[in-house]
Design a protein around this motif. Structure first.
Motif, short mmCIF file in Angstrom:
data_model
loop_
_atom_site.label_atom_id
_atom_site.label_comp_id
_atom_site.label_asym_id
_atom_site.label_seq_id
_atom_site.Cartn_x
_atom_site.Cartn_y
_atom_site.Cartn_z
N ILE A 101 -3.10 3.73 2.22
CA ILE A 101 -3.81 2.56 1.69
C ILE A 101 -3.19 1.30 2.30
CG2 ILE A 101 -4.23 1.21 -0.41
CD1 ILE A 101 -4.20 3.92 -1.94
N LEU A 102 -4.01 0.33 2.62
CA LEU A 102 -3.55 -0.95 3.14
C LEU A 102 -3.90 -2.06 2.16
CD1 LEU A 102 -2.30 -2.56 5.51
CD2 LEU A 102 -4.63 -2.87 6.38
N GLY A 103 -2.91 -2.53 1.42
CA GLY A 103 -3.11 -3.67 0.53
C GLY A 103 -3.85 -3.33 -0.74
N GLY B 14 0.79 -1.23 0.00
CA GLY B 14 0.00 0.00 0.00
C GLY B 14 0.82 1.27 0.00
N LEU B 15 2.15 1.14 -0.07
CA LEU B 15 3.03 2.31 -0.07
C LEU B 15 3.61 2.51 -1.47
CD1 LEU B 15 4.71 1.86 3.43
CD2 LEU B 15 2.75 3.29 2.81
N GLY B 16 4.76 3.16 -1.58
CA GLY B 16 5.34 3.40 -2.89
C GLY B 16 4.44 4.27 -3.75
N ALA B 17 4.15 3.81 -4.93
CA ALA B 17 3.33 4.59 -5.87
C ALA B 17 1.94 4.87 -5.34
CB ALA B 17 3.25 3.86 -7.21
N LEU B 18 1.44 4.02 -4.43
CA LEU B 18 0.12 4.23 -3.85
C LEU B 18 0.14 5.29 -2.75
CD1 LEU B 18 -0.01 1.36 -5.23
CD2 LEU B 18 -1.84 0.83 -3.64
N GLY C 57 -7.73 -0.14 -3.23
CA GLY C 57 -7.17 -0.52 -1.94
C GLY C 57 -8.06 -1.51 -1.22
N ALA C 58 -7.43 -2.43 -0.49
CA ALA C 58 -8.20 -3.39 0.30
C ALA C 58 -8.74 -2.78 1.58
CB ALA C 58 -7.34 -4.61 0.62
N GLY C 59 -8.05 -1.75 2.08
CA GLY C 59 -8.48 -1.10 3.30
C GLY C 59 -7.63 0.13 3.57
N GLU C 60 -7.70 0.64 4.79
CA GLU C 60 -6.89 1.78 5.19
C GLU C 60 -5.97 1.35 6.33
OE1 GLU C 60 -9.75 4.82 6.14
OE2 GLU C 60 -9.74 5.57 4.08
#
Length: 404
Positions: free
Chosen positions: A351-353, A298-302, A332-335
């Motif tokens: 973003i989480l996943g 969920g990091l990087g480009a997201l 995103g799958a979640g926060e």
């Protein structure tokens, strides 16, 4: 993104609960059974050595020769092509490696552990930018640096961690995001934070190497993301993406609900791309490396909303950063319960996943911030850009999930 729709997903709950700790740096053979048995690991989904891209083949030849398994890189590649080397994707052996991702038994690897589950993951150390093995560079300077990393850098970092004790990687991520990192292409804040924690126990040459390498924290971010996603694996019915990996020929993904299966499609060229002076689009190697695990987390480009300054290095406009992250919330799958993005005018959970069903439904692919290798061996890094995994991989994965 509707978090309420995903609260019942045990894979997402496990991902949210993961608390990666950096606990050690050890020779890879002491951590990875495949490497202890004389095997070699590489980035991306499985691939026969004869089909590997030129940068990966160059890295494979040098690494195997350094391990003493062949007289020189040419002989090493002959062994590989004849099927006499046991090759395995890093992901299938419990770890990750950037770009070519070639890992052999004597290479030092970062080891992360989740205390609640006891699960672990690993990643090799970052060599720096430019002419380095992971980009396919293979001259005497590259070999000398790898030997120093094996003999000096790895043991020094292990000794420092023994003094500090485990480092909480979520805490490091949270502060690095506040300082403008996105944990993939811009990791300077994370590198400084990590260095400062370890500095009292580091020799001068090791301290200087870490400080001079703004990408040093990338591999720490990778092992953290890999471990968190290992915690979320093998949950029946879950469409959470647990791996995105590229070998320069194909890009493969895995889902929690489909276990160890790879779903692959062709690797693309970066678009957009910010190339170093003197290089053009025809010099680029297609998508390469396991570092997209950062985006799967969920990091990087997201998370570019936290890091507008990272945008130009991958060919994007800094003014678009917040809008890019907002658009990507649809897949995103979640926060994230512990990480927030604090870019200009923004204060929101990371973003989480990534939800593969949402990718297929929304027709929005997760972008990946990446370094770019020259398509010829020996040159090394020639820039940075944005790549996307193939939609067909997500479609095949979701179809397989529905068939289970």
């Amino acid at each position: 993104m509707d978090t309420a729709l995903h609260t019942a997903d045990p894979a997402l709950a496990a991902l949210a609960a993961a608390r990666p700790l950096l606990v050690d740096v050890r020779p890879a053979r002491e951590v990875v059974a495949h490497l202890a048995a004389g095997g070699v690991c590489h980035a991306g989904p499985p691939i026969h050595p004869a089909r590997m891209c030129a940068p990966m083949r160059a890295a494979l030849g040098v690494a195997v020769a350094m391990e003493g398994l062949a007289e020189d890189p040419v002989a090493a590649l002959a062994l590989a092509d004849a099927g006499l080397l046991r090759l395995c994707p890093n992901h299938d052996a419990g770890g990750v490696g950037p770009m070519s991702g070639v890992v052999t038994g004597s290479m030092p690897v970062l080891v992360a552990r989740d205390d609640a589950t006891g699960l672990t993951a690993w990643c090799p150390l970052n060599e720096g930018s430019g002419k380095v093995l992971r980009y396919g560079a293979d001259d005497e300077e590259v070999v000398a640096r790898l030997a120093w990393m094996r003999d000096v850098l790895g043991p020094s970092l292990a000794a420092a961690l023994a003094q500090t004790g485990p480092l909480d990687l979520l805490e490091l991520h949270a502060e690095a995001l506040r300082q403008g990192d996105e944990a993939h292409h811009r990791t300077g804040a994370g590198t400084q934070l990590l260095h400062d924690l370890l500095a009292p126990a580091l020799p001068d040459d090791v301290s200087a190497f870490v400080l001079d390498n703004h990408q040093f924290f990338l591999n720490v971010a990778m092992v953290s993301a890999k471990l968190a996603l290992v915690c979320a694996e093998h949950r029946p019915g879950s469409s959470l993406v647990t791996a995105i990996a590229r070998n320069g020929v194909e890009v493969g993904i895995k889902l929690s609900g489909t276990g160890a299966r790879w779903f692959s499609g062709p690797a693309a060229l970066p678009e957009p791309a910010a190339l170093f002076d003197g290089f053009g689009p025809g010099d680029m190697n297609p998508d390469l490396g396991d570092s997209a695990i950062v985006e799967a987390y969920g990091l990087g480009a997201l998370a570019i909303a936290a890091s507008p300054l990272s945008a130009p290095s991958v060919g994007l406009d800094a003014d678009d950063a917040a809008a890019i992250t907002q658009r990507l919330r649809s897949i995103g799958a979640g926060e994230h319960p512990a990480l927030r993005l604090g870019g200009p005018g923004a204060d929101a959970p990371a973003i989480l996943g990534v939800d593969a069903r949402a990718v297929v439904r929304e027709r929005v692919l997760p972008p990946v911030h990446t370094g770019i290798a020259h398509r010829r061996p020996g040159v090394g890094q020639i820039g940075g850009g944005v790549t996307h995994p193939p939609m067909e991989a997500f479609e095949a994965a979701v179809a397989a999930l529905d068939a289970t």
